[in-house]
Design an enzyme around this catalytic site. Sequence first.
Site, mmCIF file in Angstrom:
data_model
loop_
_atom_site.group_PDB
_atom_site.id
_atom_site.type_symbol
_atom_site.label_atom_id
_atom_site.label_comp_id
_atom_site.label_asym_id
_atom_site.label_seq_id
_atom_site.Cartn_x
_atom_site.Cartn_y
_atom_site.Cartn_z
ATOM 1 N N GLU A 377 54.866 92.626 27.932
ATOM 2 C CA GLU A 377 54.975 94.089 27.810
ATOM 3 C C GLU A 377 56.049 94.435 26.787
ATOM 4 O OE1 GLU A 377 55.463 96.501 31.309
ATOM 5 O OE2 GLU A 377 54.137 95.209 32.488
HETATM 6 C C1 BGP Z 1 56.780 98.609 33.370
HETATM 7 C C2 BGP Z 1 55.530 98.325 34.203
HETATM 8 C C3 BGP Z 1 54.247 98.804 33.601
HETATM 9 C C4 BGP Z 1 54.378 100.027 32.718
HETATM 10 C C5 BGP Z 1 55.673 100.066 31.926
HETATM 11 C C6 BGP Z 1 55.872 101.361 31.193
HETATM 12 O O1 BGP Z 1 57.870 98.649 34.229
HETATM 13 O O2 BGP Z 1 55.386 96.921 34.364
HETATM 14 O O3 BGP Z 1 53.350 99.015 34.682
HETATM 15 O O4 BGP Z 1 54.136 101.183 33.398
HETATM 16 O O5 BGP Z 1 56.772 99.858 32.762
HETATM 17 O O6 BGP Z 1 56.447 102.292 32.083
HETATM 18 P P1 BGP Z 1 55.950 103.802 32.069
HETATM 19 O O7 BGP Z 1 54.475 103.731 32.229
HETATM 20 O O8 BGP Z 1 56.644 104.459 33.191
HETATM 21 O O9 BGP Z 1 56.373 104.325 30.724
#
Ligand code: BGP
Length: 477
Positions: A377
């Site tokens: 990510e």
């Molecule tokens: C991380 C999670 C994801 C994703 C990302 C972005 O903590 O693993 O699921 O959501 O955050 O966060 P957000 O969607 O709140 O911007």
Amino acid sequence: MMALKKDFLWGGAVAAHQIEGAWQEGGKGLSIADVMTAGSNGVDRRITDGVLDGENYPNHEAIDFYHHYNEDVALFKELGLKAFRTSIAWSRIFPKGDEEAPNEEGLKFYDDLFDELLNAGIQPVITLSHFEIPYHLAKEYGGFRNKKCIDFFVRYAKVVMNRYKDKVKYWMTFNEINNQADGQSELHAWTNSAIQFIDGENKEEVIYQAGLNELIASAKVIKLGHEINPEFQIGCMMAYVPLYPYSCNPDDMMASVKVMNRRFFYSDIHARGEIPAYILKEWETKGYKIDYSPEELTNLKEGTVDFIGFSYYMSGAVSTLKDVVEKFPVTEYPNAKLVVNPYIEASDWGWPIDAIGLRYTLNIIHQRYNLPMFIVENGFGAYDKVEEDGSIQDPYRVAYLSQHIKEMVTAVEEDGVDLLGYTPWGIIDIVSFGTGEMEKRYGFIYVDKDNLGNGTLKRSKKDSFYWYQEVIRKNGI
Ligand code: BGP
């Protein structure tokens, strides 16, 4: 010189509850993601008692990937993806989580999805639990504070790893398993471990117990997975937000070490297979009664990870100094506080933008564990605008991602880091975890849906789609 491996896994990442929709279709049971309210304008998402009413999670349908995945996989193929990270929704396979037999309709959906991906030349990279534990396990058992959930997770993992043993090579166990220790927030403790707290108890003690139970479950699944298919590569999934010392004041340096230990507790056990001394000493000092058996210690030793999967979005800074601007008040950092780093900018959602922090993270984690790593990510959530001519111009996303990719390549080329792949978060616009809404967009592909669920769900390529297509073709920047 080609810095990245020829078979470097350029991809994209999502999670079932943020993309699939069909939240009550195909025999799927309620997950804890289904019974949360949306949060917006700084309001935290709320955990409901499962009563589904109008204010519950208006984005239950997400972007209806459940019925659109053929079209979406075709777009991923056009993009040139080598890998696509998503999660299996546990409650599609075991609707309540404690059943003996799995739900065949749920298994069939993922069979079809993985076939579609493989036919497009895209490897599925699968997270077993991504903030979507069956709601019944929270209500009935109190989540992973209850060791019964270890057995329920192993049962679920055994079914899907056997079912997809010839379709999926890369697996991860618990998404961002360490998040709950950071904020001690109800939201993370709930989304990670589905913990039901009891009034008056010490939340940190319960979070450590639930976290250790998940780590034991992860280790048991990794050992089992290698027995099912020795080719499996099974990793952890950590949220790494490096917390720099705000100043060269030795107290700030020590504060940074102590706070980072709250994260390293998880990856040290995932990677080394034993409970680190600094945590055992903390539990002893605080009088925490954390329950684990000699057999469970053996489980940890026998189930260490094959790679370190992690998310990287931002860095932070901690300080013990009094007159420093607090980022926001936190309670769990002993005599330290999270502070604003004056050297870096932040996104619309206040997430600091620090590409060098990714190189730093790759270095310290690779030196700590000497294992292959996988950035599963990384991304830039932003308000995107559809222009009159239908185009979506997102130079800010290209800027963020190209800076981070450059640092990633430097870590491989100059620092000797062993990197398996890069799957930027939200390859297609999906529901935000933090807000439960659509407006915080990450995708290279725009989806016509707003926070209230209005829209045609039409998919459109943003400018960044063509940029990323070129990055993959050139195998780098
Ligand atoms: C991380 C999670 C994801 C994703 C990302 C972005 O903590 O693993 O699921 O959501 O955050 O966060 P957000 O969607 O709140 O911007």
